[in-house]
Motif scaffolding. Structure first.
Motif, PDB file in Angstrom:
ATOM      1  N   TYR A 108      71.934  12.693  16.605  1.00 41.34           N
ATOM      2  CA  TYR A 108      72.846  13.808  16.376  1.00 41.34           C
ATOM      3  C   TYR A 108      72.753  14.915  17.391  1.00 41.34           C
ATOM      4  N   TRP A 109      71.653  14.998  18.131  1.00 39.37           N
ATOM      5  CA  TRP A 109      71.519  16.090  19.055  1.00 39.37           C
ATOM      6  C   TRP A 109      71.386  15.635  20.497  1.00 39.37           C
ATOM      7  N   ASN A 118      68.237  28.596   8.473  1.00 40.09           N
ATOM      8  CA  ASN A 118      68.492  28.401   9.899  1.00 40.09           C
ATOM      9  C   ASN A 118      67.964  29.499  10.790  1.00 40.09           C
ATOM     10  N   GLN A 163      66.153  26.672  23.601  1.00 41.90           N
ATOM     11  CA  GLN A 163      67.296  25.804  23.410  1.00 41.90           C
ATOM     12  C   GLN A 163      68.150  26.391  22.309  1.00 41.90           C
ATOM     13  N   ASP A 164      69.400  26.025  22.329  1.00 37.01           N
ATOM     14  CA  ASP A 164      70.254  26.542  21.269  1.00 37.01           C
ATOM     15  C   ASP A 164      70.856  25.386  20.510  1.00 37.01           C
ATOM     16  N   LEU A 165      70.036  24.660  19.802  1.00 35.63           N
ATOM     17  CA  LEU A 165      70.565  23.507  19.091  1.00 35.63           C
ATOM     18  C   LEU A 165      71.176  23.960  17.777  1.00 35.63           C
ATOM     19  N   ARG A 166      72.210  23.288  17.362  1.00 31.23           N
ATOM     20  CA  ARG A 166      72.826  23.661  16.081  1.00 31.23           C
ATOM     21  C   ARG A 166      71.925  23.184  14.960  1.00 31.23           C
ATOM     22  N   GLN A 167      72.023  23.849  13.844  1.00 27.91           N
ATOM     23  CA  GLN A 167      71.216  23.506  12.672  1.00 27.91           C
ATOM     24  C   GLN A 167      69.725  23.465  12.995  1.00 27.91           C
ATOM     25  N   PRO A 168      69.169  24.554  13.461  1.00 26.43           N
ATOM     26  CA  PRO A 168      67.750  24.523  13.828  1.00 26.43           C
ATOM     27  C   PRO A 168      66.834  24.140  12.680  1.00 26.43           C
ATOM     28  N   ARG A 201      67.126  24.867   4.311  1.00 17.77           N
ATOM     29  CA  ARG A 201      67.895  25.183   5.508  1.00 17.77           C
ATOM     30  C   ARG A 201      67.924  26.655   5.874  1.00 17.77           C
TER      31      ARG A 201
END
Lengths: 621, 109, 483
Positions: free
Chosen positions: C145-146, C23, C97-102, C21
């Motif tokens: 989830y996204w 990130n 894009q600004d996705l969480r947990q890239p 992870r």
């Protein structure tokens, strides 16, 4: 050679922020002039007798299975003629635009698009096979869309641009299917190969008729014939040079070009020719009738274009291919002249386009007036200007083949003279009825006008018929390229020809006198369409065709689209799919009732299961 | 051995089968329908015994000792199983405070 | 061996991303990984001899006929290259894009890339099936989830529906393996199974249902618009640009070699369904209120033509179809990127809320226009060549003139809705939107290569066509369908 405008387009587009109007315009014009020079050189080096057709192949474009389509150009009389028209008239219009578009913010983009258009048009006329022509065909459609919608903050203009493109595309369906058919039939799309092999098919062969019909559908869309013509008047939303270039001189003639290119095929399909004749004549008349009552200077010219195109198609329908091409050439001269002249008037009046607010300009804008007068005389078909020769050639052929059509076309010529001179008189004669301060346009605008006027005067010399002692130069020249012309015969006696010419000239002069009396002496202004009655009202409302189309096609399409979605998708399709998921869920719920958590129930289940197995073994074995 | 066997064979085999079947059915019915766990375990024992009876009978009738050997095995296993069963019974009494088998209904999520 | 590496690069990277992870650096790591994969793919292309090649063979479970056999022929290589070229762009979208947990997002994307590459290189039907189902799993999580609104229901529906098709496929494969003398599920072996006409008729649908749902074609398409609209941008890109190519590829691998008579029986039906679906989707696209949904329907329309061309089963049809899959992938990437770009700038994807954006973002409008050319199959773009070939393919069938007419009419429908949406979004008077940022370097870096590919391949299509020509000819000669 088409590379030059393409380069111009790309550079202008890339640097569009930083270039000023004059630089970009000058550069673009230079590119087109360059192409014109090259075309001239090619023209002079072309020997129609010895090497009628020259193919220049660049590379294999598509090569799949049995389909071999090279990226190649064909240099012959027909393509050279078109090239000269496109680049010649085109360079004049580019020069004109430098002055006309001077104040616009996006002038460099404008020139980029103009150059791109020229590039596409050149591809169209120089292609050695149908597919290359089609590249140009679609390309001019795209550029037309871009240019009509040039002032994109206006929703109506955008709509007009879209309408033009969609109608073009509908025609393109015909072209694509026609090409499929031709390829299937001949195994190639090269013009020379098809024309060579076409002879082996007899006249009226179903496939050929089908292919020619399909190609004509494409021509209908591109060249604004019934029923696909309503886009052209709306296309006047674009800047005037655009109207001049695209909708008078070049793009709309692409349909004619295609048919003349395929003249061999059309000669083998008399059925199609008849249809072309009828539609062309009908269009000529319909458009002329609408033009009688229009009050926008550009719209009158637009309907006049549609009408003249109708004449050209009528010529093709009669098998008079060279007469059609001749009219294309002369029309390019005087229609571009008229449009540019209109632009000059609009420019002089600061944007006014309604002729009811004009008048008395002949004293102020002298050059514009004189050139406009010349253009009007040319289009009315008065000798010895070019329009006379080309239009009379068509009329003569009509008289020979179909007297009714001749009568109708003659009537159309009368209408043409009437509305054109109405336009001239209301715009230039009498007293000024508007509120702006008219002034003559700068040289950059007037010089092209003068050149085009000169061409309109002498253009007739290209194809002088025999009775005047000429040698029908253009016809012989073009015949080397399109063999269908060879079967074009005018078998009338000289006397008949003189009589025909005399009749048309006299009628036109009478019409002019009548128009003069009506519009100059009495200054009658046709008022609002709302104040007219009956047939006049209908015609003034463009025969309500736009409304008809909206009712028949646009509204239902939107309705179908929305309802396909709301009913088709949401009520039928989606439940079908969610049904699968729901079934699974429900099945799961039912089965999960087996899980009671009750121990004795589970024991019961065990016993039941064992019993079932025992019974099965007992009965199966 | 002969007189023993012939004495046993006075009673026809079918009688043993029917008796065994009857005992087994009684046992099964008891397991299914009785609520008291102690009774349930006793019914299990009835089922065991019915099977033992049948095995012994067949063994005697066919002079095959393996049947009776198997009976010993079953008795051994039954003893172990009863032990475990009674242990569960005691746990049940402690947790649910009842010997009613229907109180054990938390095998659902 | 290199093929195995091809699959392992994204897989290992994904594993590392998921476990550790990182990130912050996730996107860069993923991007590097995709470039490596692209490098390997191009290397494979260079060394490709033009014939079918098997590169890795290992018996896995003999009783089921499952061998871990990887390789490709021209069509497989085309798909591999397509995936390898497209995925860097998909990962690159993540920068905007600004996705969480890239890290997880990129891990999922790379997993899906690995599995899809497996699909395209599997030479064993069972292996194909395993990879096929596996590739849906990372996407499932990504969507769940996204995703956007309603993601639970829609993802479940998508998943169950796709699996339903997979079930039919599994059944078909099992049937074939049982009947196959050596009980091997290799494609070459399966092609030799003797099946009579009646069996082939239903077996066709058993095998085709999975792909019909995946592509999708009418009437199995209902999952597509809502799933595309709801999914995060990168998810939609994966779905539309790469996953549906599995449907085309699967059809080529399964249907024509194994059940040719079944295909011949259903050929006209499938072509008509596809053409009708294309027209249907094209009409619906016009009145869509949501930009993303409109593009989803346009994808549906294009895919209908793709399938129709494929089922024409002649040189032009299949070559055009394969060529167009490449064009379609490039097109969808560019279109959805623009959707994302517009959505970010105006805060919504409702068309009626936008308008006059060209005044604020002229460069973006220009890029949009160029991409639009590809969408409406303007000549000199890739799409034109693909569609032209397919139209010809359709025309040459019996009764093909009407099919071709239906298919060609989609160019009009496409022009209608594409120009409509361009006009509503970009053109028109100023609607008082707050000032927006015009297309910046990243946008250009993304879109310009795609547009360049479109134009270059539109003018010089030979590389792709040559790649495809050989296997297409082989296929047609080996498994002719009567038409």
């Amino acid at each position: 050679m088409p590379v030059l405008p393409l380069v111009g387009a790309i550079i202008n587009a890339a640097l569009r922020r930083s270039l000023s109007g004059n630089t970009s315009g000058g550069f673009a014009t230079l590119m087109i002039l360059g192409s014109f020079v090259v075309s001239l050189l090619l023209f002079m080096g072309h020997d129609p007798a010895a090497h009628p057709v020259k193919i220049v192949k660049f590379f294999d474009w598509i090569n799949v299975g049995g389909m071999e389509i090279p990226f190649a150009f064909q240099i012959d009389a027909l393509s050279l003629t078109m090239m000269l028209i496109v680049t010649g008239v085109g360079s004049l219009i580019h020069l004109y635009s430098v002055g006309y578009m001077h104040d616009d913010k996006r002038v460099a983009t404008f020139f980029a698009m103009l150059n791109l258009f020229t590039f596409a048009m050149l591809l169209l006329v120089m292609g050695a096979n149908y597919l290359i022509t089609f590249i140009g065909w679609e390309g001019v459609g795209l550029c037309s869309y871009l240019l009509i919608g040039f002032w994109y903050t206006n929703t109506e203009f955008n709509y007009a641009a879209r309408k033009a493109f969609v109608m073009n595309r509908i025609g393109d369906v015909g072209v694509v299917l026609g090409m499929c058919l031709l390829f299937n039939l001949f195994g190639t799309l090269n013009y020379v190969d098809i024309m060579d092999r076409a002879g082996s098919f007899g006249t009226g062969h179903g496939m050929i008729v089908g292919a020619t019909l399909l190609l004509f559908v494409g021509a209908m869309g591109k060249s604004a014939q019934i029923p696909l013509f309503t886009w052209l008047p709306d296309a006047m939303a674009g800047p005037t040079p655009v109207s001049a270039l695209i909708h008078a001189a070049t793009m709309v003639t692409a349909g004619i070009f295609l048919i003349v290119r395929s003249s061999v095929l059309f000669e083998l399909a008399p059925f199609t020719k008849d249809i072309i004749l009828y539609i062309g004549t009908a269009t000529a008349l319909l458009a002329a009738s609408i033009g009688l009552f229009q009050n926008d200077i550009k719209k009158v010219l637009a309907y006049s274009t549609v009408s003249q195109l109708g004449y050209m198609f009528a010529a093709l329908g009669l098998g008079a291919y060279s007469a059609g091409m001749f009219h294309v050439t002369t029309h390019a001269f005087f229609k571009a002249l008229l449009f540019l002249g209109a632009g000059s008037v609009i420019h002089a009046l600061g944007g006014e386009q309604d002729i009811r607010k004009m008048g008395g300009l002949k004293g102020v804008t002298k050059i514009t007036f004189i050139t406009f007068l010349i253009g009007t005389i040319a289009i009315s078909g008065l000798p010895p200007l070019s329009g006379f020769f080309s239009k009379d050639a068509i009329l003569a052929h009509a008289f020979q083949d179909n007297k009714v059509v001749y009568g109708l076309l003659l009537f159309g010529a009368v209408l043409t003279a009437f509305y054109m001179f109405r336009l001239l008189f209301l715009t230039f004669y009498g007293t000024y009825r508007g509120t702006a301060h008219p002034h003559e346009s700068p040289l950059v605008i007037t010089v092209p006008l003068m050149v085009l006027a000169a061409l309109s005067v002498v253009g007739g010399m290209l194809n002088v018929p025999h009775i005047f002692g000429g040698d029908e130069g253009m016809k012989t020249y073009l015949a080397t390229a399109a063999e269908g012309i060879l079967s074009e015969r005018l078998g009338l006696s000289h006397t008949t020809e003189w009589i025909l010419m005399g009749v048309s000239t006299v009628l036109v002069i009478l019409t002019i006198v009548y128009a003069y009396g009506r519009f100059v002496k009495k200054t009658t202004l046709d008022g609002d369409p709302a104040q007219l009655f009956g047939l006049k009202k209908l015609i003034a409302n463009k025969w309500k065709l736009d409304e008809l189309y909206a009712m028949l096609f646009e509204k239902p399409y939107g309705w179908i689209s929305a309802h396909f979605f709301s009913i088709g998708e949401e009520k039928v399709m989606v439940p079908l799919m969610t049904g699968v998921g729901n079934m699974t869920l429900r099945a799961g719920k039912v089965i999960s009732r087996l899980q009671t958590g009750n121990t004795s129930f589970y024991v019961f289940g065990m016993v039941a299961g064992i019993l079932v197995f025992l019974l099965i073994t007992l009965f199966v074995n | 051995m002969e007189p023993v066997i012939s004495a046993i064979q006075v009673v026809p085999l079918e009688h043993y089968v029917f008796l065994s079947f009857a005992l087994f059915s009684i046992g099964v019915t008891g397991v299914l329908f009785r609520r008291n766990t102690i009774i349930l375990i006793m019914c299990l024992e009835i089922m065991f015994n019915s099977v033992n009876l049948l095995l012994a009978a067949f063994s005697a009738y066919h002079s095959d000792p393996s049947g009776q050997v198997f009976v010993f095995f079953i008795m051994l296993v039954a003893a172990a199983e009863v032990t475990v069963g009674l242990a569960i019974l005691v746990m049940m009494k402690r947790n649910v405070d009842s010997v009613d088998v229907n109180q054990l209904n938390r095998l659902k999520w | 061996m290199q093929v195995l590496i091809l699959l392992l690069i994204p897989f290992v990277t994904a594993l590392l991303l998921a476990v550790f992870r990182p990130n912050a650096a996730a996107k860069t790591i993923a991007l590097v990984s995709t470039f490596l994969t692209l490098g390997v793919a191009l290397w494979l292309w260079k060394g490709f001899g033009g014939i079918e090649a098997t590169y890795f063979d290992h018996v896995w479970i003999a009783e089921w006929g499952l061998n871990f056999k990887l390789g490709f022929d021209g069509t497989g290589l085309l798909m591999v290259i397509l995936t390898a070229v497209i995925f860097p762009f998909i990962i690159a979208t993540g920068y905007k894009q600004d996705l969480r947990q890239p890290a997880l997002v990129n891990a999922l994307l790379l997993f899906s890339q690995s599995f899809m590459l497996g699909v395209f290189t599997a030479q064993n039907a069972f292996l194909f099936y395993i990879f096929y189902e596996l590739s849906v799993v990372p996407i499932f999580f990504l969507l769940l989830y996204w995703g956007g609104e309603g993601r639970r229901m829609i993802t479940m529906r998508f998943f169950i529906y796709t699996l339903l098709g997979g079930l039919a496929l599994l059944f078909g494969i099992a049937y074939l393996v049982v009947h196959e003398p050596t009980h091997s599920a290799d494609f070459t072996a399966l092609a030799n199974v003797a099946l009579d006409g009646n069996t082939q008729t239903w077996l066709f649908w058993a095998l085709f249902l999975a792909f019909a749902i995946k592509l999708p074609i009418f009437p199995f398409h209902s999952w597509q618009p809502e799933t595309y609209t709801m999914a995060p941008l990168q998810g939609t890109m994966v779905l539309s640009a790469v996953m549906l190519k599995m449907g085309i590829y699967g059809t080529l691998k399964f249907i024509f070699p194994i059940v040719p008579e079944g295909a011949a029986f259903w050929q006209n039906t499938v072509i008509w369904l596809s053409v009708i679906g294309a027209i249907y989707a094209g009409i619906i696209a016009f009145r869509q209120k949501d930009f993303k949904r409109l593009v989803a329907y346009s994808s549906l329309s294009h895919v209908g033509i793709l399938t129709a061309g494929l089922f024409a089963w002649n040189t032009y049809g299949i070559s055009g179809s394969l060529y167009q899959t490449f064009a379609h992938a490039v097109l969808m990437m560019a279109m959805f990127y623009i959707v994302g770009a517009v959505q970010q700038r105006s805060g919504t994807s409702e068309i009626s809320a936008m308008g006059g954006l060209k005044l604020k973002t002229p460069r973006l409008a220009a890029l949009f226009l160029l991409v639009l050319g590809n969408a409406i199959a303007l000549p000199l773009t890739q799409s034109f060549i693909g569609e032209w070939l397919m139209f010809n393919g359709l025309w040459q069938l019996d009764g093909g003139a009407w099919m071709a007419f239906g298919a060609v009419s989609t160019i009009v429908l496409g022009a209608i809705y594409m120009l409509y949406v361009y006009q509503r979004i970009m053109l028109g008077p100023d609607k008082g939107h707050p000032d927006m940022q015009d297309a910046d370097t990243t946008d250009h870096l993304f879109l310009v290569p795609l547009i360049a590919i479109t134009l270059i391949l539109g003018i010089y299509p030979a590389p792709i066509l040559d790649l495809v020509n050989g296997p297409v000819q082989l296929m047609i000669n080996a498994f002719p369908i009567l038409h």
